[in-house]
Design a protein around this motif. Structure first.
Motif, PDB file in Angstrom:
ATOM      1  N   ARG A 184      30.058  71.233  -6.265  1.00 48.51           N
ATOM      2  CA  ARG A 184      30.771  69.952  -6.373  1.00 48.51           C
ATOM      3  C   ARG A 184      31.319  69.766  -7.779  1.00 48.51           C
ATOM      4  O   ARG A 184      30.634  70.033  -8.772  1.00 48.51           O
ATOM      5  CB  ARG A 184      29.769  68.827  -6.067  1.00 48.51           C
ATOM      6  CG  ARG A 184      30.257  67.439  -6.409  1.00 48.51           C
ATOM      7  CD  ARG A 184      29.251  66.354  -6.042  1.00 48.51           C
ATOM      8  NE  ARG A 184      28.181  66.191  -7.010  1.00 48.51           N
ATOM      9  CZ  ARG A 184      27.664  65.017  -7.386  1.00 48.51           C
ATOM     10  NH1 ARG A 184      28.132  63.899  -6.852  1.00 48.51           N
ATOM     11  NH2 ARG A 184      26.684  64.957  -8.262  1.00 48.51           N
ATOM     12  N   ASN A 241      34.063  62.723  -5.628  1.00 47.02           N
ATOM     13  CA  ASN A 241      33.432  64.029  -5.444  1.00 47.02           C
ATOM     14  C   ASN A 241      34.444  64.989  -4.835  1.00 47.02           C
ATOM     15  O   ASN A 241      35.172  64.622  -3.915  1.00 47.02           O
ATOM     16  CB  ASN A 241      32.258  63.920  -4.465  1.00 47.02           C
ATOM     17  CG  ASN A 241      31.174  62.998  -4.967  1.00 47.02           C
ATOM     18  OD1 ASN A 241      30.547  63.260  -5.981  1.00 47.02           O
ATOM     19  ND2 ASN A 241      30.953  61.883  -4.266  1.00 47.02           N
ATOM     20  N   TYR A 289      34.529  68.847  -3.150  1.00 43.93           N
ATOM     21  CA  TYR A 289      33.763  70.006  -2.685  1.00 43.93           C
ATOM     22  C   TYR A 289      34.763  71.060  -2.208  1.00 43.93           C
ATOM     23  O   TYR A 289      35.299  70.952  -1.086  1.00 43.93           O
ATOM     24  CB  TYR A 289      32.858  69.612  -1.517  1.00 43.93           C
ATOM     25  CG  TYR A 289      32.018  68.357  -1.735  1.00 43.93           C
ATOM     26  CD1 TYR A 289      30.770  68.421  -2.335  1.00 43.93           C
ATOM     27  CD2 TYR A 289      32.479  67.097  -1.330  1.00 43.93           C
ATOM     28  CE1 TYR A 289      29.995  67.272  -2.534  1.00 43.93           C
ATOM     29  CE2 TYR A 289      31.714  65.943  -1.513  1.00 43.93           C
ATOM     30  CZ  TYR A 289      30.480  66.038  -2.114  1.00 43.93           C
ATOM     31  OH  TYR A 289      29.722  64.907  -2.299  1.00 43.93           O
ATOM     32  N   LEU A 295      25.741  68.331  -2.589  1.00 40.87           N
ATOM     33  CA  LEU A 295      24.996  67.272  -3.275  1.00 40.87           C
ATOM     34  C   LEU A 295      23.589  67.258  -2.678  1.00 40.87           C
ATOM     35  O   LEU A 295      23.449  67.232  -1.461  1.00 40.87           O
ATOM     36  CB  LEU A 295      25.742  65.955  -3.000  1.00 40.87           C
ATOM     37  CG  LEU A 295      25.343  64.653  -3.626  1.00 40.87           C
ATOM     38  CD1 LEU A 295      25.301  64.767  -5.137  1.00 40.87           C
ATOM     39  CD2 LEU A 295      26.365  63.586  -3.249  1.00 40.87           C
ATOM     40  N   HIS A 302      19.268  62.687  -1.922  1.00 43.96           N
ATOM     41  CA  HIS A 302      19.025  61.630  -2.916  1.00 43.96           C
ATOM     42  C   HIS A 302      19.223  60.262  -2.279  1.00 43.96           C
ATOM     43  O   HIS A 302      19.790  60.147  -1.191  1.00 43.96           O
ATOM     44  CB  HIS A 302      20.012  61.765  -4.100  1.00 43.96           C
ATOM     45  CG  HIS A 302      21.420  61.442  -3.717  1.00 43.96           C
ATOM     46  ND1 HIS A 302      22.205  62.300  -2.971  1.00 43.96           N
ATOM     47  CD2 HIS A 302      22.196  60.350  -3.925  1.00 43.96           C
ATOM     48  CE1 HIS A 302      23.388  61.746  -2.759  1.00 43.96           C
ATOM     49  NE2 HIS A 302      23.413  60.550  -3.318  1.00 43.96           N
ATOM     50  N   ASP A 351      20.904  56.509  -3.572  1.00 45.92           N
ATOM     51  CA  ASP A 351      21.684  55.996  -4.699  1.00 45.92           C
ATOM     52  C   ASP A 351      20.835  54.978  -5.472  1.00 45.92           C
ATOM     53  O   ASP A 351      20.100  54.205  -4.865  1.00 45.92           O
ATOM     54  CB  ASP A 351      22.978  55.343  -4.188  1.00 45.92           C
ATOM     55  CG  ASP A 351      23.903  56.361  -3.529  1.00 45.92           C
ATOM     56  OD1 ASP A 351      23.659  57.571  -3.673  1.00 45.92           O
ATOM     57  OD2 ASP A 351      24.871  55.939  -2.873  1.00 45.92           O
ATOM     58  N   LEU A 371      31.835  54.024   0.360  1.00 45.64           N
ATOM     59  CA  LEU A 371      32.391  55.369   0.229  1.00 45.64           C
ATOM     60  C   LEU A 371      33.561  55.608   1.171  1.00 45.64           C
ATOM     61  O   LEU A 371      33.465  55.354   2.367  1.00 45.64           O
ATOM     62  CB  LEU A 371      31.297  56.402   0.527  1.00 45.64           C
ATOM     63  CG  LEU A 371      31.721  57.868   0.374  1.00 45.64           C
ATOM     64  CD1 LEU A 371      31.566  58.327  -1.072  1.00 45.64           C
ATOM     65  CD2 LEU A 371      30.921  58.779   1.288  1.00 45.64           C
ATOM     66  N   LEU A 373      28.917  64.534   4.908  1.00 44.26           N
ATOM     67  CA  LEU A 373      27.834  63.616   4.544  1.00 44.26           C
ATOM     68  C   LEU A 373      26.796  63.583   5.670  1.00 44.26           C
ATOM     69  O   LEU A 373      27.140  63.467   6.842  1.00 44.26           O
ATOM     70  CB  LEU A 373      28.433  62.216   4.317  1.00 44.26           C
ATOM     71  CG  LEU A 373      27.466  61.081   4.004  1.00 44.26           C
ATOM     72  CD1 LEU A 373      26.643  61.361   2.744  1.00 44.26           C
ATOM     73  CD2 LEU A 373      28.243  59.763   3.821  1.00 44.26           C
ATOM     74  N   HIS A 383      20.291  60.817   1.581  1.00 51.28           N
ATOM     75  CA  HIS A 383      21.477  61.470   2.123  1.00 51.28           C
ATOM     76  C   HIS A 383      21.837  62.663   1.252  1.00 51.28           C
ATOM     77  O   HIS A 383      21.316  62.808   0.142  1.00 51.28           O
ATOM     78  CB  HIS A 383      22.636  60.476   2.238  1.00 51.28           C
ATOM     79  CG  HIS A 383      22.970  59.744   0.966  1.00 51.28           C
ATOM     80  ND1 HIS A 383      22.185  58.735   0.440  1.00 51.28           N
ATOM     81  CD2 HIS A 383      23.999  59.878   0.103  1.00 51.28           C
ATOM     82  CE1 HIS A 383      22.730  58.277  -0.675  1.00 51.28           C
ATOM     83  NE2 HIS A 383      23.833  58.967  -0.910  1.00 51.28           N
ATOM     84  N   ARG A 434      36.835  69.197   0.568  1.00 54.48           N
ATOM     85  CA  ARG A 434      36.517  67.822   0.989  1.00 54.48           C
ATOM     86  C   ARG A 434      36.455  66.952  -0.261  1.00 54.48           C
ATOM     87  O   ARG A 434      35.823  67.333  -1.252  1.00 54.48           O
ATOM     88  CB  ARG A 434      35.179  67.814   1.727  1.00 54.48           C
ATOM     89  CG  ARG A 434      34.696  66.428   2.119  1.00 54.48           C
ATOM     90  CD  ARG A 434      33.480  66.522   3.059  1.00 54.48           C
ATOM     91  NE  ARG A 434      33.042  65.190   3.425  1.00 54.48           N
ATOM     92  CZ  ARG A 434      32.070  64.525   2.791  1.00 54.48           C
ATOM     93  NH1 ARG A 434      31.407  65.086   1.799  1.00 54.48           N
ATOM     94  NH2 ARG A 434      31.756  63.306   3.167  1.00 54.48           N
ATOM     95  N   THR A 445      35.843  62.874  -1.671  1.00 50.05           N
ATOM     96  CA  THR A 445      35.371  61.532  -1.329  1.00 50.05           C
ATOM     97  C   THR A 445      35.489  60.633  -2.566  1.00 50.05           C
ATOM     98  O   THR A 445      35.520  61.134  -3.697  1.00 50.05           O
ATOM     99  CB  THR A 445      33.896  61.553  -0.860  1.00 50.05           C
ATOM    100  OG1 THR A 445      33.055  61.937  -1.945  1.00 50.05           O
ATOM    101  CG2 THR A 445      33.678  62.510   0.305  1.00 50.05           C
ATOM    102  N   PHE A 494      30.222  52.378  -6.657  1.00 48.67           N
ATOM    103  CA  PHE A 494      28.790  52.127  -6.805  1.00 48.67           C
ATOM    104  C   PHE A 494      28.596  50.776  -7.493  1.00 48.67           C
ATOM    105  O   PHE A 494      28.747  50.662  -8.714  1.00 48.67           O
ATOM    106  CB  PHE A 494      28.142  53.246  -7.631  1.00 48.67           C
ATOM    107  CG  PHE A 494      28.082  54.554  -6.894  1.00 48.67           C
ATOM    108  CD1 PHE A 494      29.239  55.261  -6.587  1.00 48.67           C
ATOM    109  CD2 PHE A 494      26.863  55.071  -6.475  1.00 48.67           C
ATOM    110  CE1 PHE A 494      29.188  56.454  -5.873  1.00 48.67           C
ATOM    111  CE2 PHE A 494      26.805  56.261  -5.774  1.00 48.67           C
ATOM    112  CZ  PHE A 494      27.965  56.953  -5.470  1.00 48.67           C
TER     113      PHE A 494
END
Ligand code: OGA
Ligand code: NI
Length: 345
Positions: A126, A196, A198, A210, A213, A215, A222, A230, A269, A279, A281, A285
């Protein structure tokens, strides 16, 4: 700069330093069909508010994740955002070089992998562009200058996304029985944009975009585009978040889990890669400022439901969270209060 995956990935086998340990590898990537996260139509709130509140609340309690449609952010804003972020990552390296930095304190930076490339045991597939969105007029001057539309488009996306975030938080406020506007000021003052990217990956079964984790912030909105990647961990298995036209994915972060005294779930996630297409995104946040005090809402605790976390400053939590490399339960540990059995007996 040479470390960016998009700089070197073409026509090369997966380097060993990107191979995850067997227990965290995505493997053959079969995503159980039929199982996906809830989709909530927010337009319905105008007709039947209590039903929408119930849908948002249930999804936040059971999954910690949902998608929203009819959310009020226009198709044009979503398309412009995705296009400008994709264009950013497609630009030649020379155009992006000035933004590359390995200093996590930089307000706007381009980097790769995860929290710390230099110390992590293995890397992630990423590249990331991350910047502050608040206070907007100050930090916008530090955002990318190219593509030339970037600042205009992302300004609109961040303003509209924040508005949507506050609408969802207000539905949760009502659903939880908190006083109106509970999240409106300090707790949702700050915001980061994380884009992000990828690139296509030579072996998606061995690596992750990723890692698993939660957030750390309050709530995340998102824009995930048209490509699967995802996944949410639910009841012991990974479920895919299906790309839906004009939808936005919403997830509860640790801050909201703590303020709700565990009534809402901060779900784990991760992002997997694919071998065919890049990809991209774009996530907003929403969080409190770093100096704000975070603690379970007083009106949600009582003798039978004592606070499960102590009060702390958000920046104290963030620095611990990053030192734990995002590990969910470990990151929360020093902030948990011992559950006092005598209180409930
Ligand atoms: C994140 C995240 C998911 C994705 O940036 O925290 O979970 O699909 N991103 O890019
Ligand atoms: Ni995330």
């Amino acid at each position: 700069m040479e470390r960016l995956v998009s700089n070197w990935y073409n026509h090369r086998p997966l380097p060993e330093s990107y191979i995850c340990p067997p227990e965290t590898r995505p493997g053959k990537l079969s995503i159980p069909s039929g199982d996906t996260i809830p989709v909530v139509s927010l337009g319905e709130a105008l007709i039947n508010r209590s039903n929408t509140i119930l849908n948002v609340l249930r999804a936040s309690q059971e999954f910690g994740f949902f998608q929203v449609v009819n959310h009020g952010v226009s198709e044009k804003v979503l398309n412009d955002t995705m296009n400008v972020v994709e264009e950013f990552f497609k630009m030649p390296m020379e155009e992006k070089a000035s933004l590359y930095s390995e200093d996590p304190n930089k307000v706007c930076r381009l980097y790769t992998s995860n929290i710390n490339y230099g110390t992590e045991k293995y890397h992630f597939w990423r590249d990331i562009l991350k910047h502050h969105c608040h206070p907007l007029d100050d930090c916008i001057k530090l955002w990318p200058q190219k593509p030339t539309r970037y600042r205009d488009v992302i300004r609109t996306f961040s303003v509209e996304g924040k508005k949507l975030g506050l609408t969802i938080l207000e539905l949760l406020t009502e659903g939880l029985g908190l006083e109106s506007g509970y999240f409106k000021k300090d707790l949702s003052e700050a915001m980061l944009l994380v884009a992000n990217h990828y690139p296509p990956c030579p072996d998606p079964s061995l690596t992750l975009g990723l890692p698993k984790h939660c957030d750390p912030n309050l709530i995340t909105i998102l824009l995930q585009g048209h490509t699967f990647g995802l996944q949410v961990f639910k009841d012991g298995q990974w479920i895919g978040v299906q790309p839906l036209p004009n939808a936005l994915v919403v997830n509860i972060g640790h801050q909201l889990r703590i303020v709700s005294n565990n009534k809402l779930k901060s779900a784990e996630h991760r992002a997997v890669t694919n071998s065919k297409v890049a990809r991209t995104t774009a996530g907003l946040f929403i969080s409190s400022s770093e100096d704000s005090i975070i603690e379970p809402a007083k009106s949600l605790t009582n003798a039978a439901q004592p606070p499960l976390y102590r009060a702390f400053r958000y920046k104290e939590f963030l620095s611990y969270y990053f030192s734990m490399m995002g590990d969910t339960e470990l990151a929360l540990q020093p902030f948990k209060l011992p559950f006092n059995q005598s209180v409930i007996s």
